[in-house]
Design a protein around this motif. Structure first.
Motif, PDB file in Angstrom:
ATOM      1  N   UNK A   1     175.191   8.120 -34.873  1.00  0.00           N
ATOM      2  CA  UNK A   1     174.870   8.410 -33.347  1.00  0.00           C
ATOM      3  C   UNK A   1     174.182   7.593 -32.718  1.00  0.00           C
ATOM      4  N   UNK A   2     174.486   7.539 -31.340  1.00  0.00           N
ATOM      5  CA  UNK A   2     173.495   6.953 -30.227  1.00  0.00           C
ATOM      6  C   UNK A   2     173.189   8.009 -29.403  1.00  0.00           C
TER       7      UNK A   2
ATOM      8  N   UNK B   1     168.404   2.761 -30.854  1.00  0.00           N
ATOM      9  CA  UNK B   1     169.698   3.583 -30.354  1.00  0.00           C
ATOM     10  C   UNK B   1     170.930   3.356 -31.228  1.00  0.00           C
ATOM     11  N   UNK B   2     170.750   2.914 -32.570  1.00  0.00           N
ATOM     12  CA  UNK B   2     171.831   3.132 -33.566  1.00  0.00           C
ATOM     13  C   UNK B   2     171.312   3.558 -34.690  1.00  0.00           C
TER      14      UNK B   2
ATOM     15  N   UNK C   1     169.678  18.131 -28.391  1.00  0.00           N
ATOM     16  CA  UNK C   1     168.913  18.618 -27.195  1.00  0.00           C
ATOM     17  C   UNK C   1     169.098  18.054 -25.817  1.00  0.00           C
ATOM     18  N   UNK C   2     170.043  16.946 -25.856  1.00  0.00           N
ATOM     19  CA  UNK C   2     170.372  16.357 -24.713  1.00  0.00           C
ATOM     20  C   UNK C   2     171.400  15.315 -25.224  1.00  0.00           C
ATOM     21  N   UNK C   3     172.154  14.740 -23.963  1.00  0.00           N
ATOM     22  CA  UNK C   3     173.269  14.014 -24.186  1.00  0.00           C
ATOM     23  C   UNK C   3     173.097  13.059 -25.410  1.00  0.00           C
ATOM     24  N   UNK C   4     174.288  12.932 -26.187  1.00  0.00           N
ATOM     25  CA  UNK C   4     174.154  12.013 -27.520  1.00  0.00           C
ATOM     26  C   UNK C   4     175.703  11.472 -27.836  1.00  0.00           C
TER      27      UNK C   4
END
Length: 271
Positions: free
Chosen positions: A125-126, A154-155, A174-177
């Motif tokens: 994910x990022x 971020x990777x 908990x936030x956009x992923x």
């Protein structure tokens, strides 16, 4: 002696076969055949035994574009050599404002799948923007694994070992992923489409009528917290018996009840 050697060879082959036959399921969102680019999911959907839960906001409206897949966005190589071409985008948190992740089940924008027992889950994910954002794997009550990422690192690959029995596992944030790929090693169950009330695991019930909120079937000491649509706490108390109360406000509220059995959040409309 020959019989003993043959037995040892067959035993070694049996062990090798068992080890190499561990079931592995991969959902790679770069696969355009299974995951064509779309404008998002607005209803609970199961695709290839993989559940997508967009959920609803506090006003009962479906979240648009919860699972938007975008070719060419967020592509790139991960530390293990996997190269992503598409993402499955979370357009925000999996939890209502004011509620901590993991301590309450996800209520919106999450993935789920059924397992038949212990499994290992890996998620590539990022983040979906600046600041630290955390991805979670839970069984709806307990944290199985989590990993935070920011724009400077971020990777990432979240690896988590689930040791429980059969049931659903949930991937939330908990936030956009942006989720690029998910791999599960171990036996899966059959993923059934969830409804909004499938996390109703405790006996205590909550409902409203006009401007009155009713908390019923209270069996043990129960902590009750009421939040408005902005996530502000407007009322908090503990009760050991059925009760009801009024708020000098109208609109949509979230009532969170917590007992020894667990906790849940219920949306109510007061008028």
């Amino acid at each position: 002696m020959k019989k003993k050697l043959l037995f040892m060879v067959f035993a070694a082959l049996a062990i090798t076969t068992t080890a190499t036959n561990a079931q592995t399921t991969v959902w790679d969102f770069g696969n355009s055949t299974d995951w064509p680019e779309n404008s998002g999911y607005s209803t609970n959907t199961v695709v290839n035994n993989f559940g997508i839960f967009p959920g609803q906001d506090l006003s009962g409206n479906a979240y648009a574009n919860t699972g938007q897949l975008e070719i060419g966005q967020n592509s790139g190589a991960f530390p293990d050599g996997f190269t992503a071409t598409k993402r499955f985008k979370f357009n925000g948190s999996s939890y209502e404002t004011g509620f901590l992740p993991v301590t309450t089940p996800p209520t919106k924008r999450y993935f789920y799948f059924a397992v038949a027992g212990p499994v290992t889950v890996k998620v590539w994910f990022r983040t979906g923007g600046s600041g630290t954002r955390t991805l979670y794997i839970t069984d709806g009550t307990n944290l199985v694994g989590s990993l935070g990422s920011d724009s400077s690192n971020d990777r990432l690959i979240l690896t988590a070992n689930y040791t429980g029995t059969s049931g659903n596992l949930y991937i939330s944030c908990d936030a956009a992923c942006n989720i690029m790929k998910i791999e599960v090693t171990g036996a899966l169950g059959t993923t059934q489409t969830l409804s909004v009330n499938d996390f109703d695991q405790i006996a205590t019930k909550v409902h409203s009528y006009k401007n009155q909120v009713f908390v019923s079937n209270v069996l043990t000491a129960t902590e009750v917290k009421v939040y408005n649509v902005l996530g502000a706490l407007v009322k908090s108390f503990t009760t050991s018996s059925d009760t009801d109360f009024q708020l000098n406000q109208t609109g949509v509220f979230v009532v969170n009840v917590k007992t020894d059995e667990g906790e849940k959040s219920v949306k109510v409309l007061l008028n």
